[in-house]
Motif scaffolding. Sequence first.
Motif, mmCIF file in Angstrom:
data_model
loop_
_atom_site.group_PDB
_atom_site.id
_atom_site.type_symbol
_atom_site.label_atom_id
_atom_site.label_comp_id
_atom_site.label_asym_id
_atom_site.label_seq_id
_atom_site.Cartn_x
_atom_site.Cartn_y
_atom_site.Cartn_z
ATOM 1 N N ILE A 57 1.217 -1.397 0.184
ATOM 2 C CA ILE A 57 0.088 0.250 0.074
ATOM 3 C C ILE A 57 1.005 1.258 0.112
ATOM 4 O O ILE A 57 1.030 1.963 0.797
ATOM 5 C CB ILE A 57 -0.742 -0.472 1.430
ATOM 6 N N PRO A 58 1.736 1.462 -1.260
ATOM 7 C CA PRO A 58 2.735 2.465 -1.496
ATOM 8 C C PRO A 58 2.152 4.448 -0.637
ATOM 9 O O PRO A 58 2.598 5.336 -0.788
ATOM 10 C CB PRO A 58 3.144 3.192 -2.862
ATOM 11 N N ARG A 59 0.735 4.086 -1.411
ATOM 12 C CA ARG A 59 0.293 5.748 -0.727
ATOM 13 C C ARG A 59 -0.598 5.533 -0.107
ATOM 14 O O ARG A 59 -2.035 6.501 -0.073
ATOM 15 C CB ARG A 59 -0.611 6.368 -2.498
ATOM 16 N N ARG A 60 -0.559 5.500 0.879
ATOM 17 C CA ARG A 60 -1.114 5.688 2.589
ATOM 18 C C ARG A 60 -0.569 5.529 3.532
ATOM 19 O O ARG A 60 0.962 4.283 3.798
ATOM 20 C CB ARG A 60 -2.465 4.444 1.808
ATOM 21 N N ASP A 61 -0.330 6.478 4.628
ATOM 22 C CA ASP A 61 0.313 5.963 5.628
ATOM 23 C C ASP A 61 -0.384 4.722 6.482
ATOM 24 O O ASP A 61 -1.604 4.793 6.667
ATOM 25 C CB ASP A 61 0.005 7.041 7.061
ATOM 26 N N VAL A 62 0.316 4.298 6.128
ATOM 27 C CA VAL A 62 -0.075 2.639 6.936
ATOM 28 C C VAL A 62 0.638 1.896 8.137
ATOM 29 O O VAL A 62 -0.137 0.663 8.884
ATOM 30 C CB VAL A 62 0.778 1.655 6.283
ATOM 31 N N LYS A 63 1.336 2.892 9.241
ATOM 32 C CA LYS A 63 1.127 2.610 10.644
ATOM 33 C C LYS A 63 0.083 2.166 11.487
ATOM 34 O O LYS A 63 -0.475 1.702 12.260
ATOM 35 C CB LYS A 63 1.666 3.726 11.476
ATOM 36 N N PRO A 64 -1.312 3.497 11.303
ATOM 37 C CA PRO A 64 -2.510 3.000 11.804
ATOM 38 C C PRO A 64 -2.497 1.167 11.310
ATOM 39 O O PRO A 64 -3.014 0.986 12.451
ATOM 40 C CB PRO A 64 -3.128 3.236 11.312
ATOM 41 N N LEU A 65 -2.332 1.399 10.192
ATOM 42 C CA LEU A 65 -2.956 -0.688 10.287
ATOM 43 C C LEU A 65 -2.244 -1.594 10.625
ATOM 44 O O LEU A 65 -2.495 -2.720 10.798
ATOM 45 C CB LEU A 65 -2.905 -0.092 8.778
ATOM 46 N N ALA A 66 -0.947 -1.083 10.696
ATOM 47 C CA ALA A 66 0.237 -1.589 11.222
ATOM 48 C C ALA A 66 -0.073 -2.018 12.710
ATOM 49 O O ALA A 66 0.164 -3.528 13.484
ATOM 50 C CB ALA A 66 1.416 -1.289 11.356
ATOM 51 N N LYS A 67 -0.626 -0.988 13.544
ATOM 52 C CA LYS A 67 -1.083 -1.230 15.157
ATOM 53 C C LYS A 67 -2.054 -1.962 14.979
ATOM 54 O O LYS A 67 -2.300 -3.067 16.224
ATOM 55 C CB LYS A 67 -1.336 0.547 15.586
ATOM 56 N N ASP A 68 -3.101 -1.795 13.982
ATOM 57 C CA ASP A 68 -4.674 -2.380 14.732
ATOM 58 C C ASP A 68 -4.283 -4.039 14.405
ATOM 59 O O ASP A 68 -4.702 -4.800 14.980
ATOM 60 C CB ASP A 68 -5.451 -2.160 13.365
ATOM 61 N N LEU A 69 -2.889 -4.256 13.402
ATOM 62 C CA LEU A 69 -2.908 -6.040 12.827
ATOM 63 C C LEU A 69 -2.563 -6.708 14.278
ATOM 64 O O LEU A 69 -2.652 -7.741 14.269
ATOM 65 C CB LEU A 69 -2.621 -6.011 11.810
ATOM 66 N N LEU A 70 -1.330 -5.640 14.655
ATOM 67 C CA LEU A 70 -0.389 -6.374 16.199
ATOM 68 C C LEU A 70 -1.995 -6.248 17.420
ATOM 69 O O LEU A 70 -1.467 -7.380 17.915
ATOM 70 C CB LEU A 70 0.788 -5.400 16.016
ATOM 71 N N SER A 83 -4.400 -16.342 8.782
ATOM 72 C CA SER A 83 -5.513 -16.837 7.492
ATOM 73 C C SER A 83 -5.428 -15.478 6.215
ATOM 74 O O SER A 83 -5.526 -14.721 7.558
ATOM 75 C CB SER A 83 -6.400 -17.692 8.378
ATOM 76 N N PRO A 84 -6.099 -15.857 5.859
ATOM 77 C CA PRO A 84 -5.954 -15.055 4.874
ATOM 78 C C PRO A 84 -7.723 -14.671 4.955
ATOM 79 O O PRO A 84 -7.876 -13.592 5.036
ATOM 80 C CB PRO A 84 -6.199 -15.418 3.264
ATOM 81 N N GLU A 85 -8.506 -15.171 5.476
ATOM 82 C CA GLU A 85 -9.344 -14.956 6.424
ATOM 83 C C GLU A 85 -9.665 -14.289 7.352
ATOM 84 O O GLU A 85 -10.350 -13.277 7.229
ATOM 85 C CB GLU A 85 -10.669 -16.590 6.148
ATOM 86 N N ASP A 86 -9.254 -14.744 7.951
ATOM 87 C CA ASP A 86 -8.710 -13.540 9.202
ATOM 88 C C ASP A 86 -8.246 -11.735 8.745
ATOM 89 O O ASP A 86 -8.419 -11.108 9.000
ATOM 90 C CB ASP A 86 -8.144 -14.401 10.268
ATOM 91 N N LEU A 87 -7.007 -12.626 7.924
ATOM 92 C CA LEU A 87 -7.027 -10.695 7.583
ATOM 93 C C LEU A 87 -7.620 -9.522 7.243
ATOM 94 O O LEU A 87 -7.908 -9.015 7.095
ATOM 95 C CB LEU A 87 -5.474 -11.362 6.818
ATOM 96 N N THR A 88 -8.444 -10.404 6.312
ATOM 97 C CA THR A 88 -9.435 -9.571 5.280
ATOM 98 C C THR A 88 -10.488 -9.223 5.889
ATOM 99 O O THR A 88 -11.410 -8.357 5.706
ATOM 100 C CB THR A 88 -9.759 -10.607 3.826
ATOM 101 N N ALA A 89 -10.881 -9.463 7.550
ATOM 102 C CA ALA A 89 -11.799 -9.625 8.484
ATOM 103 C C ALA A 89 -11.158 -7.816 8.437
ATOM 104 O O ALA A 89 -11.949 -7.878 9.424
ATOM 105 C CB ALA A 89 -11.870 -10.385 9.108
#
Length: 243
Positions: A57-70, A83-89
């Motif tokens: 995702i090169p054109r977006r600030d991904v720090k919030p997403l990184a923290k959400d995933l963690l 799993s891909p299913e859990d990630l896309t949720a």
Amino acid sequence: MSGGDDTSPGLFEAPVTSAPEPHYLGHRQRLRDKLLRNGAAGFADYELLELLLALAIPRRDVKPLAKDLLVRFGDFAGVIAASPEDLTAVPGVKETTVAALKLVEGAAVRLLKGRVAERTALAAWDDLMDYCLAAQSRADVEEFRLLFLDTKKRLIADQAMQRGTINHTPVYPREVVKRALELKAHSVIMVHNHPSGDPTPSQADIDTTQQIKQGLATVDIALLDHVVVSPGRYISFRRKNLL
């Protein structure tokens, strides 16, 4: 009035100015420089994940997403093993992001497997356990796999044999014996995971291990060990004197 194609701004036309760079680009560049200079050892999980997500995702600030995933999956290893299913949720995670995470997981497992490929299993035991932990300890259902070894106890093949439920995997001794003979294996290591997070063998694990050990013994193939893995931990039947 002069002729020609004059592209300069007119009297009442605002001059063209370049938009300022998004704030996260400078931060991302500093992370890249740090990675190339010192490697990944000094990175926090969210920083490493942020750099990985930026590739997808090169054109977006991904720090919030990184923290959400963690928050959702616990740590970096938990994110890439999800799993891909859990990630896309998770809001903001699309197919490209999942592909990037799964690529890193596959590369990590292959790298760890390569460390034991040409060495004897017992001499490379720690690396072998690192590989087993990476390959299946975070699966959300039980998976049973076999490591087939040659006369020098080097890895011939690593094969997933069965995939079960959250707390049970059916394993058939005759199938284990059949596959060992097909590969001309001289010994075998059994591995399965406990999605509960507790690698303590159940009585069913112990009984199944004895049945497979006896079946392999009838064709002069040794069962070297049965290892139960969970995230960050494993228990060896051999070391617990359960074989």
